[in-house]
Each structure stands twice: as C-alpha cells, then as structure tokens.
Design a protein around this motif. Structure first.
Motif, PDB file in Angstrom:
ATOM      1  N   ALA A  27       7.193 -12.440  -8.277  1.00 56.22           N
ATOM      2  CA  ALA A  27       6.112 -11.587  -8.768  1.00 56.22           C
ATOM      3  C   ALA A  27       4.902 -12.496  -8.883  1.00 56.22           C
ATOM      4  CB  ALA A  27       6.464 -11.006 -10.134  1.00 56.22           C
ATOM      5  N   SER A  28       3.860 -12.213  -8.112  1.00 56.37           N
ATOM      6  CA  SER A  28       2.768 -13.171  -7.985  1.00 56.37           C
ATOM      7  C   SER A  28       1.420 -12.496  -8.182  1.00 56.37           C
ATOM      8  CB  SER A  28       2.827 -13.815  -6.597  1.00 56.37           C
ATOM      9  OG  SER A  28       1.754 -14.706  -6.424  1.00 56.37           O
ATOM     10  N   THR A  29       0.528 -13.168  -8.906  1.00 57.86           N
ATOM     11  CA  THR A  29      -0.810 -12.606  -9.116  1.00 57.86           C
ATOM     12  C   THR A  29      -1.771 -13.029  -8.015  1.00 57.86           C
ATOM     13  OG1 THR A  29      -1.605 -14.479 -10.408  1.00 57.86           O
ATOM     14  CG2 THR A  29      -0.462 -12.723 -11.612  1.00 57.86           C
ATOM     15  N   SER A  30      -1.245 -13.612  -6.929  1.00 56.29           N
ATOM     16  CA  SER A  30      -2.113 -14.100  -5.856  1.00 56.29           C
ATOM     17  C   SER A  30      -2.555 -12.952  -4.952  1.00 56.29           C
ATOM     18  CB  SER A  30      -1.371 -15.195  -5.087  1.00 56.29           C
ATOM     19  OG  SER A  30      -0.124 -14.708  -4.623  1.00 56.29           O
ATOM     20  N   ASN A  31      -3.003 -13.259  -3.756  1.00 57.60           N
ATOM     21  CA  ASN A  31      -3.675 -12.263  -2.925  1.00 57.60           C
ATOM     22  C   ASN A  31      -2.982 -11.928  -1.607  1.00 57.60           C
ATOM     23  OD1 ASN A  31      -4.383 -14.731  -1.499  1.00 57.60           O
ATOM     24  ND2 ASN A  31      -5.872 -15.007  -3.134  1.00 57.60           N
ATOM     25  N   ARG A  32      -1.997 -12.709  -1.199  1.00 64.25           N
ATOM     26  CA  ARG A  32      -1.378 -12.469   0.107  1.00 64.25           C
ATOM     27  C   ARG A  32       0.135 -12.495   0.002  1.00 64.25           C
ATOM     28  NH1 ARG A  32      -5.956 -15.848   3.099  1.00 64.25           N
ATOM     29  NH2 ARG A  32      -7.352 -14.075   3.286  1.00 64.25           N
ATOM     30  N   ASN A  33       0.743 -11.469   0.573  1.00 64.16           N
ATOM     31  CA  ASN A  33       2.206 -11.387   0.592  1.00 64.16           C
ATOM     32  C   ASN A  33       2.732 -11.586   2.008  1.00 64.16           C
ATOM     33  OD1 ASN A  33       0.979  -9.066   1.464  1.00 64.16           O
ATOM     34  ND2 ASN A  33       2.332  -7.654   0.401  1.00 64.16           N
ATOM     35  N   PHE A  34       1.969 -12.316   2.827  1.00 63.94           N
ATOM     36  CA  PHE A  34       2.372 -12.554   4.210  1.00 63.94           C
ATOM     37  C   PHE A  34       3.714 -13.280   4.259  1.00 63.94           C
ATOM     38  CE2 PHE A  34      -2.386 -13.225   5.330  1.00 63.94           C
ATOM     39  CZ  PHE A  34      -2.608 -11.862   5.283  1.00 63.94           C
ATOM     40  N   GLU A  35       4.408 -13.106   5.383  1.00 63.84           N
ATOM     41  CA  GLU A  35       5.648 -13.871   5.614  1.00 63.84           C
ATOM     42  C   GLU A  35       5.359 -15.363   5.444  1.00 63.84           C
ATOM     43  OE1 GLU A  35       7.733 -13.283   9.282  1.00 63.84           O
ATOM     44  OE2 GLU A  35       7.490 -11.108   9.182  1.00 63.84           O
ATOM     45  N   ARG A  73       8.348   4.266  -4.768  1.00 64.63           N
ATOM     46  CA  ARG A  73       9.528   3.754  -4.083  1.00 64.63           C
ATOM     47  C   ARG A  73       9.106   3.044  -2.818  1.00 64.63           C
ATOM     48  NH1 ARG A  73      14.523   5.451  -5.445  1.00 64.63           N
ATOM     49  NH2 ARG A  73      14.553   6.831  -7.242  1.00 64.63           N
ATOM     50  N   VAL A  74       9.960   2.162  -2.351  1.00 65.08           N
ATOM     51  CA  VAL A  74       9.744   1.491  -1.069  1.00 65.08           C
ATOM     52  C   VAL A  74       9.925   2.556   0.022  1.00 65.08           C
ATOM     53  CG1 VAL A  74      10.604  -0.320   0.463  1.00 65.08           C
ATOM     54  CG2 VAL A  74      10.651  -0.648  -2.038  1.00 65.08           C
ATOM     55  N   ASP A 122      -5.104  -4.046  -9.951  1.00 63.64           N
ATOM     56  CA  ASP A 122      -4.509  -2.775  -9.548  1.00 63.64           C
ATOM     57  C   ASP A 122      -5.528  -1.946  -8.773  1.00 63.64           C
ATOM     58  OD1 ASP A 122      -1.975  -3.211 -10.975  1.00 63.64           O
ATOM     59  OD2 ASP A 122      -3.237  -3.115 -12.752  1.00 63.64           O
ATOM     60  N   LEU A 123      -6.767  -2.020  -9.253  1.00 62.94           N
ATOM     61  CA  LEU A 123      -7.829  -1.252  -8.601  1.00 62.94           C
ATOM     62  C   LEU A 123      -8.011  -1.704  -7.150  1.00 62.94           C
ATOM     63  CD1 LEU A 123     -11.202  -0.426 -10.293  1.00 62.94           C
ATOM     64  CD2 LEU A 123     -11.134  -1.124  -7.945  1.00 62.94           C
ATOM     65  N   VAL A 124      -8.073  -3.015  -6.948  1.00 59.41           N
ATOM     66  CA  VAL A 124      -8.333  -3.494  -5.575  1.00 59.41           C
ATOM     67  C   VAL A 124      -7.103  -3.290  -4.695  1.00 59.41           C
ATOM     68  CG1 VAL A 124      -7.828  -5.973  -5.936  1.00 59.41           C
ATOM     69  CG2 VAL A 124      -9.466  -5.248  -4.183  1.00 59.41           C
ATOM     70  N   LEU A 125      -5.911  -3.436  -5.248  1.00 61.29           N
ATOM     71  CA  LEU A 125      -4.708  -3.164  -4.441  1.00 61.29           C
ATOM     72  C   LEU A 125      -4.661  -1.682  -4.049  1.00 61.29           C
ATOM     73  CD1 LEU A 125      -1.960  -5.335  -6.204  1.00 61.29           C
ATOM     74  CD2 LEU A 125      -2.838  -5.635  -3.868  1.00 61.29           C
ATOM     75  N   ALA A 126      -5.093  -0.816  -4.966  1.00 59.62           N
ATOM     76  CA  ALA A 126      -5.115   0.617  -4.648  1.00 59.62           C
ATOM     77  C   ALA A 126      -6.137   0.900  -3.539  1.00 59.62           C
ATOM     78  CB  ALA A 126      -5.437   1.431  -5.898  1.00 59.62           C
ATOM     79  N   ILE A 127      -7.264   0.192  -3.580  1.00 60.81           N
ATOM     80  CA  ILE A 127      -8.282   0.357  -2.527  1.00 60.81           C
ATOM     81  C   ILE A 127      -7.702  -0.082  -1.180  1.00 60.81           C
ATOM     82  CG2 ILE A 127     -10.500  -0.511  -1.648  1.00 60.81           C
ATOM     83  CD1 ILE A 127     -11.405  -0.726  -4.634  1.00 60.81           C
ATOM     84  N   ILE A 128      -7.043  -1.234  -1.173  1.00 58.08           N
ATOM     85  CA  ILE A 128      -6.461  -1.738   0.084  1.00 58.08           C
ATOM     86  C   ILE A 128      -5.368  -0.790   0.579  1.00 58.08           C
ATOM     87  CG2 ILE A 128      -5.151  -3.653   1.134  1.00 58.08           C
ATOM     88  CD1 ILE A 128      -6.636  -5.463  -1.008  1.00 58.08           C
ATOM     89  N   GLY A 129      -4.600  -0.262  -0.354  1.00 59.98           N
ATOM     90  CA  GLY A 129      -3.578   0.712   0.020  1.00 59.98           C
ATOM     91  C   GLY A 129      -4.191   1.949   0.662  1.00 59.98           C
ATOM     92  N   ALA A 130      -5.394   2.302   0.184  1.00 60.32           N
ATOM     93  CA  ALA A 130      -6.049   3.511   0.696  1.00 60.32           C
ATOM     94  C   ALA A 130      -6.699   3.280   2.058  1.00 60.32           C
ATOM     95  CB  ALA A 130      -7.092   4.004  -0.312  1.00 60.32           C
ATOM     96  N   SER A 142       2.257  -7.293   3.938  1.00 62.03           N
ATOM     97  CA  SER A 142       0.814  -7.151   4.119  1.00 62.03           C
ATOM     98  C   SER A 142       0.310  -6.481   2.844  1.00 62.03           C
ATOM     99  CB  SER A 142       0.551  -6.276   5.352  1.00 62.03           C
ATOM    100  OG  SER A 142      -0.769  -5.779   5.325  1.00 62.03           O
ATOM    101  N   PRO A 143      -0.879  -6.858   2.362  1.00 61.76           N
ATOM    102  CA  PRO A 143      -1.338  -6.278   1.085  1.00 61.76           C
ATOM    103  C   PRO A 143      -1.463  -4.754   1.111  1.00 61.76           C
ATOM    104  CG  PRO A 143      -2.629  -8.211   1.650  1.00 61.76           C
ATOM    105  CD  PRO A 143      -1.778  -7.913   2.847  1.00 61.76           C
ATOM    106  N   GLU A 144      -1.577  -4.170   2.315  1.00 63.51           N
ATOM    107  CA  GLU A 144      -1.665  -2.705   2.371  1.00 63.51           C
ATOM    108  C   GLU A 144      -0.301  -2.044   2.125  1.00 63.51           C
ATOM    109  OE1 GLU A 144      -3.105  -2.145   6.374  1.00 63.51           O
ATOM    110  OE2 GLU A 144      -1.091  -1.816   7.167  1.00 63.51           O
ATOM    111  N   MET A 145       0.759  -2.840   2.166  1.00 69.41           N
ATOM    112  CA  MET A 145       2.102  -2.315   1.913  1.00 69.41           C
ATOM    113  C   MET A 145       2.324  -2.315   0.406  1.00 69.41           C
ATOM    114  SD  MET A 145       4.208  -4.208   4.952  1.00 69.41           S
ATOM    115  CE  MET A 145       4.153  -3.584   6.643  1.00 69.41           C
TER     116      MET A 145
END
Lengths: 470, 214
Positions: A427-435, A304-305, A183-191, A294-297
C-alpha cells in the motif's frame, strides 16, 4: 477576442521569440536538478566548452539515490554513490547551489522547491523529472524534461517548445471527511485515463480544488503527468500567497509587495476558452485504491477488481489480464479483501507535513497488523521531518511499529536500498504502480496517506471514512 | 546527434499499450553517468528471467524466450511497432538511449507520451504516430510475415510497405529539420542569445524578484 487561460498567460510572459515553424523559445525562470537525470547534461556542457547561462537560477539536490537509513556511513552502493558525488562535483564546478545529502534542507526536489520558496507563482519551472508538474500548484508553469533539455536549459536558460492545448478539470462540491487530494486526483485519472491529458496543460479548478491546501494542490498537480499532461496548475489565491510568505527564497519587503500584486493576475479569465473541459463532483468521490499496473486502473474502497471477461475491447482485455496476473489477482475481488505486506508513506506526491499528519492521526493508538512485514514513513524533506518530530508524529508512527526514515524518493521508485521483493504487495502513497516500479515483481496499490495508514493497522484496505480515531 | 534521413529496417512488434519508461529501462540502470551502454538492459524485466543489476555480463543472464526481442526472427530489428501511449511515465531520457543503443531508430505507435516523444528527437530516434487501425494492420502483417521490413523516409514523410504501398506520416517541421540535419539545438538557440538577453533585461524590470540568485 475571448479571455486567456492561466496557461496562455504564463506561456505569453515567457515567450522570448516565436519561430517561423510555430515553436517558441520559452524562457525558464527556475531549473531544479537532481542526480539521476543531470550527469550527462553537465558532461555535454563540458564537451561543448559551454558554461551555464544563469547558474543562480538553478537549485540542485540529491534525492533518488540517497539512503533513508542513517546517513553517517554514506551510500553503500558504489554506483549510487558515484552519481551523488558527480552531482556534488558538477554543482561545485559550475557554481550551482546544492543542498547536499547532509544538509538539513535536503529532500525530494519537488518538496523542497516550494518549501524554500524557490519555486514561485508565475515562474516557468523545469526539472529532469516528470513530477515537476507539482510546482504548478503555486500558479507556475512547471513541467518535466529529458536530459538533453536539461543541458539546453543549463546552456541557454530557454527551451524550444510547441504550445500545448488547454484543458480544465473542474471539481465542484465538497470532498467527504477522510477523502483527500490523492483520492481526488486518482479519481480524475480513473475518469480520463493515463493519456487523457496528453498534449494538454491541465488547470485544476472548482470549489473542491480551491478548498484544498497548497500541499493538497501539489498532490493533485504532481499526478497531472499520470493523466498524460506534462503540466498541471492551479490559479493563485490568498492561500498561495500565505503559503509563500516568509519562505527563505521568497521575495522580501518591497519586492514581495510587487510580486504579490503581479501574482494576483495569475488565473484564467472568466471568458477563457479551453480546448477540453472535464467536470467531476467531489461529493461522489470515495477513497481510491489502484488494483492494476497503471494509475488509471483504479476504483474506490467499495469497489471490486474488474473481470477481464467483461472487457469488450481485445487490446484492453489482454492488458487487463496481464495486469491482474502481475498483481496476483483473479478479477472480481473486493478491494477491501486485498491484504498488503508492506506500507510505504512517502514520495513527492504525499510526503509533506499535512500528509504525515493525516497518516499519524489514523495510526495514533494502534499497532501494525501482523501481516504487515514492514511499514515505513519517509518524510519529503529534512524540514518536514524536523517539523513532524516537533509535533511528535514520529513517536506515533514508531509506537505503532512503523520505521521512521531519512528524507528521499525511497521506495517510490526503489533506486536506493528500499524496495519490494518479488510478489510482495504494497500500500503506497506514491504515484506509479507500474510493473517493477517498487522492485522487480513488486505489487503496488496507490492510495492516500490516511488509507495507507489504515491498511497498515487493519492489514487490509479499509474505508478510512469510517475509521475509529483514537 | 546522429542524423536521420531514411531507414530500411526489420520491424519488431511490442503488443501492449501504456508501455512506460520504467519498463523500457528499469531504475537500477539509471545510476549510470554515461549516455551509452543501456542497450543490453532495454526492457530488462521482460527480457530476462533473472534480476538485472548494472555491470552484469549480458551473456550470463537468463533470457525470457517468450519476449519478442529474444525471438530469432526479430534479431537486428531497428523499427519498434507499439501500441497507445508508448513511453508514458518518467521523463528519463535513458529510455530513448536504451532503444538507440539497442539499435532502434524508429518507433511507430498510435500515440506517445509527451516527454518521451520529445526526448526521441534529441537523440536521432524518429517516433511516428499513425492511426490505430493502420498500426493494427501493421501488427497483423509483422506477425504473419517473418522478416517483415519497412522503409521509413523522413524527407518524404512516407513509410513504404513491402508490397510498395506508401503510408504518409505527420511531423512538425522544426523537429524534422533538426533530425534530418542532426542539428545541435543548443547551438541554434544560442544564435538568438541577443534576444534572450533583451528578454531578460525587460523581465528584470517587470518582475525583478525572478532574478534574485539562489
């Protein structure tokens, strides 16, 4: 003169020479190799009549193509099989240590490196794989390279590199119960965005990072590349040293004492200056869920989306519309209303023992929701699997309806038989949500192991901070 | 490596940001142990309506008529115009091999992901970074003018537009020289073999644990 950053120190220690054009020849201590990005490099060596400079510095393992179901029958797909056999042949020919598919230590290259003590603080570590940044959690300079560079390192033990800029991401405060390194790293990427760290080496620092276990720090550094940074790292502390003590390839006896004394200097000086500094408050981070391609999304479980109409920039709006269309979302949905079809717990980001423990704690005493057609746990290595089984975690997962698999990269990138069908939501614990990452048309939502486990049980994303543990 | 000096080429626009290497060459094609043959599968999931697997005959595939590479006006393009953070994600050099195999020798974008950028230079592909406003202007020109071509001159570090306007671009000297000469970087590094050995000898004394063979 101001002090030096951890990255400055690691860089300087490995500089063989500085070229007139500003690039440096950097010495590589540890070279990790897997089957996908190495065959053309070995072939290049052969064509040029070259031998590896230091085959004893190389550790190889097949991980991307290996089946996660019973291994006895070998690999069914002949193309995958050829790639794994090619690695076996190349390692035999060039005298390289390989954990072959049937070795109990086999696993994802970024899980087994630290687990074996083959990657150590102060090392330069490379691999033809962008998630090599993982090893920076040990205070190493670790980064992914392309196949031409794999060949270059094999032939010379060096790379010609331009030094990156220094960036520090400081996370102070305390993560709430149920909020993890992921969660921490996803929040960083989001930021900062997926290009936020481009051209930089990121040092992760601050109270919340120091409070993480080494496994947690690996999760954070693993996704440095998802923020655009080739390398992520964390300073060495007592946890690092304790993590490595007694590992098979870690130094022993007098060499250990000598190494530890040297490792204690692997931190940024107090007066070091960074080119870029980002600060986050851990207390404000809630469990994260990505909603796009994209992980920043990403937003948190209470979010909400986003609606494309609310995006002012036209290029971003178009990308947003495209992402939502791909994800089968309209915009405006509550994250907690999104219902996955499949759940994947695994990958070099989140398949270490601590990850499996966190997921099992959530799952214990529950069953998969009816809408979950498949939930699988793929341990990061044979040793993680064995440890989990010794702790009875496999039973908890199986009793809940999860599949308990053999180690490998699996559905993180779906090079083996594990993949999503078009339109399936995971729902995936991996690192990329690319198409297409988990299968053509597959829809990936990146989450922590605990969040993935909770989604498997609830049939939708739920806030694991309020989970009723049994 | 094929050298790169000057290219007069047709431009194809790919108007989306954060194009990742999974999109450039999907994972099922990474199973090849060769460096060539990836061109027919460049952007496979966007380019075809059916699911692609290695070994399929491209002629039997169902092309997506909406995808730029399938539009007649862009056939034969050798310059790819792209948006921010092109080539993000995985380190797979197959992404560059696929572009090259298709015939792309130049990619122009406002920014590139680091590993992809570095991989380009190892394969004779020139990635050019231009400011976002200039890239935006090029997108508009390409869309407006069928047959839009650019001349890319690496020696002079200039792009010439059809109306004769020149745009300068930056590139670091070592990479430029390697590309211009088609140099074997490994051969260059091995010219410093004595320095590498001297470094190893010194480090072996300072940090002997780094030299314990696996």
């Amino acid at each position: 003169m101001s002090g030096r950053t951890l990255y400055d120190k690691l860089w300087a220690e490995h500089e063989v020479r500085r070229n007139d054009d500003g690039t440096s020849l950097i010495y590589i201590d540890r070279h990790l190799v897997h089957e996908v990005t190495s065959p053309q490099a070995f072939e290049g060596l052969r064509l040029a009549g070259r031998r590896p400079w230091r085959s004893g510095a190389v550790l190889a393992v097949p991980d991307h193509n290996v089946p996660t179901t019973a291994r006895g029958a070998g690999i069914a797909d002949p193309v995958s099989r050829l790639q794994v056999e090619t690695l076996d042949r190349n390692c035999a020919e060039f005298g390289i240590t390989e954990f072959t598919m049937d070795d109990p230590r086999q696993g994802i290259v970024h899980v087994i490196g630290p687990e074996e003590g083959a990657t150590l603080p102060g090392m330069t570590v490379v691999c033809g794989d962008s998630h090599t940044s993982t090893h920076g959690a040990l205070g190493a300079l670790a980064f992914g390279i392309g196949t031409s560079e794999v060949e270059h390192v094999l032939a010379t033990q060096c790379l010609v590199l331009q030094k990156s800029r220094n960036m520090r991401v400081t996370v102070d405060g305390t993560l709430a119960e149920g909020v993890s390194a992921k969660d921490l790293v996803l929040a960083i990427i989001g930021a900062i965005g997926t290009a936020g760290g481009t051209g930089h080496a990121i040092e992760f620092a601050g109270e919340a990072v120091r409070a993480l276990s080494i496994e947690g720090r690996m999760t954070v550094c693993n996704m440095a590349i998802e923020a655009g940074a080739r390398a992520g790292m964390v300073a060495v502390d007592e946890k690092t040293i304790e993590y490595l003590r007694g590992r098979p390839y870690a130094p022993k006896g007098e060499l250990w004492e000598q190494a530890v004394a040297s490792w204690r200097s692997l931190h940024s000086d107090a007066d070091a200056v960074f080119d870029r500094e980002i600060c986050l408050d851990a207390g404000r981070i809630a469990p994260q869920v990505t909603w796009g391609t994209s992980p920043e999304m990403v937003t948190d479980i209470e979010g909400r989306v986003p609606r494309p109409a609310e995006e002012a920039d036209p290029v971003r709006r178009r990308d947003l519309e495209r992402a939502l269309e791909y994800m089968g979302l309209k915009g405006g949905e509550a994250i907690a209303d999104i219902r996955p079809d499949k759940v994947f717990i695994g990958s070099c980001t989140n398949a270490r023992i601590e990850d499996l423990r966190a997921a099992a704690a959530v799952v214990r005493g529950y069953r998969l929701a009816d809408n979950i057609s498949l939930a699988m746990v793929v341990p990061g290595s044979g040793l993680v699997k064995r440890q989990a089984e010794a702790e009875g975690l496999d039973r908890i997962f199986r009793e809940a309806g999860f599949e308990w698999r053999e180690p490998g990269c699996s559905m993180c990138l779906a090079m083996n038989a594990d993949r999503l069908a078009p339109g399936e939501r995971c729902a995936s614990t991996s690192n990329r949500n690319f198409e297409g990452r988990q299968g053509k048309g597959g829809r990936t939502h990146l989450v922590s192991p605990a969040m993935a486990a909770a989604a498997a049980v609830a049939g939708r994303f739920v806030d694991v901070r309020h989970w009723d543990y049994r | 490596m094929e050298k790169f000096e000057r290219l007069d080429g047709l431009v194809v626009p790919l108007d989306r940001a954060n194009v990742d290497t999974d999109a450039i060459i999907p994972k099922q094609f990474l199973k090849s142990v060769q460096r060539s043959g990836f061109g027919p599968n460049l952007f496979d999931e966007w380019r075809y309506l059916d699911h692609g697997e290695p070994g399929m005959d491209p002629a039997s595939r169902r092309p997506n008529p909406d995808f730029v590479l399938n539009q007649p006006r862009y056939q034969g393009a050798s310059i790819l115009l792209a948006r921010d953070n092109f080539g993000c994600g995985s380190s797979r050099e197959h992404a560059v091999w696929a572009l090259l195999d298709y015939g792309i020798r130049v990619v122009i974008a406002p920014s590139f992901a680091d590993i992809f950028y570095s991989n380009c230079f190892k394969n004779g592909v020139l990635p050019i970074t231009l400011d976002a406003a200039t890239v935006d202007r090029l997108f508009r020109s390409v869309e407006a003018q069928p047959g839009y071509r650019l001349i890319v001159d690496l020696v002079r570090q200039r792009i010439t537009l059809p109306d004769g306007e020149e745009i300068a671009f930056e590139i670091d000297a070592f990479r430029r020289d390697c590309l211009l000469a088609g140099l074997d970087e490994i051969g260059l590094t091995l010219q410093h073999a004595d320095e590498i050995r001297a470094y190893e000898e010194r480090r072996r004394r300072e940090a002997p644990w780094l030299f314990v063979d696996l």
